[in-house]
Scaffold this motif. Sequence first.
Motif, PDB file in Angstrom:
ATOM      1  N   ALA A   2       1.226 -42.402 -39.401  1.00 27.08           N
ATOM      2  CA  ALA A   2       2.276 -43.334 -39.788  1.00 27.08           C
ATOM      3  C   ALA A   2       2.830 -42.984 -41.161  1.00 27.08           C
ATOM      4  O   ALA A   2       2.099 -42.579 -42.049  1.00 27.08           O
ATOM      5  CB  ALA A   2       1.743 -44.750 -39.778  1.00 27.08           C
ATOM      6  N   GLU A  71       6.333 -48.051 -34.534  1.00 26.50           N
ATOM      7  CA  GLU A  71       6.636 -46.731 -35.097  1.00 26.50           C
ATOM      8  C   GLU A  71       8.025 -46.271 -34.660  1.00 26.50           C
ATOM      9  O   GLU A  71       8.276 -46.089 -33.467  1.00 26.50           O
ATOM     10  CB  GLU A  71       5.595 -45.705 -34.638  1.00 26.50           C
ATOM     11  N   LYS A  73      10.372 -43.372 -34.333  1.00 29.75           N
ATOM     12  CA  LYS A  73      10.205 -41.918 -34.260  1.00 29.75           C
ATOM     13  C   LYS A  73      11.497 -41.179 -33.932  1.00 29.75           C
ATOM     14  O   LYS A  73      11.549 -39.954 -34.042  1.00 29.75           O
ATOM     15  CB  LYS A  73       9.171 -41.570 -33.192  1.00 29.75           C
ATOM     16  N   VAL A 159       7.336 -40.448 -39.078  1.00 22.63           N
ATOM     17  CA  VAL A 159       7.276 -41.761 -38.450  1.00 22.63           C
ATOM     18  C   VAL A 159       7.539 -42.822 -39.517  1.00 22.63           C
ATOM     19  O   VAL A 159       6.977 -42.762 -40.610  1.00 22.63           O
ATOM     20  CB  VAL A 159       5.895 -41.991 -37.787  1.00 22.63           C
ATOM     21  N   LEU A 161       7.673 -47.086 -40.199  1.00 27.83           N
ATOM     22  CA  LEU A 161       7.074 -48.286 -39.630  1.00 27.83           C
ATOM     23  C   LEU A 161       7.934 -49.522 -39.842  1.00 27.83           C
ATOM     24  O   LEU A 161       8.500 -49.729 -40.919  1.00 27.83           O
ATOM     25  CB  LEU A 161       5.711 -48.556 -40.274  1.00 27.83           C
TER      26      LEU A 161
END
Length: 177
Positions: A2, A71, A73, A159, A161
């Motif tokens: 993360a 997440e 991405k 990634v 958050l």
Amino acid sequence: MAGPALKIERLTREAFAPFGDVIELAGAKHFAINGGTTERFHDLATVDLGPQGGRTLVNVFRGQPRQLPYEVKMLERHPLGSQAFIPLKTTPYLVVVAPAGELDVSKMRAFVSEGWQGVNYAKGVWHHPLLALHEVSDFVVVDRGGEGHNCDEQDLPGVYLLTQAALDAVQATQKVA
């Protein structure tokens, strides 16, 4: 692994303007029609079909709720036309965007809708696919159909958050305002 948490902001017309339109009734032009039995809220978003033409599509998207932390991405964009999401419930949802052009993750921003607000992504604006919260949520989606490639997806270099703490922080300020 993360990466950094995105700050989540309150969705307002002013804050979202670089990415498109916020579709809401507050502050909208409105007037009575149909002999005074209906109030029309007029011209809430610019539907852009682009110079290549095409046709306007009206769809319903049913979004499954996302759990936080989430997440981020990848992002997508529609280079040939705008794309509007109008919620059919008053359940808050998240919006993650980055400006049109070459994807610059340093300019990525996250917003939380008050539930009844819609968004219209301007042509070419990078955005995450639908991020419903709490429950299955239906949206009327207005976008472009027709010839030409109109969806680019790009994986992010890391990634990012979306966290419950960031959501709680902005929702606490919304309740105070």
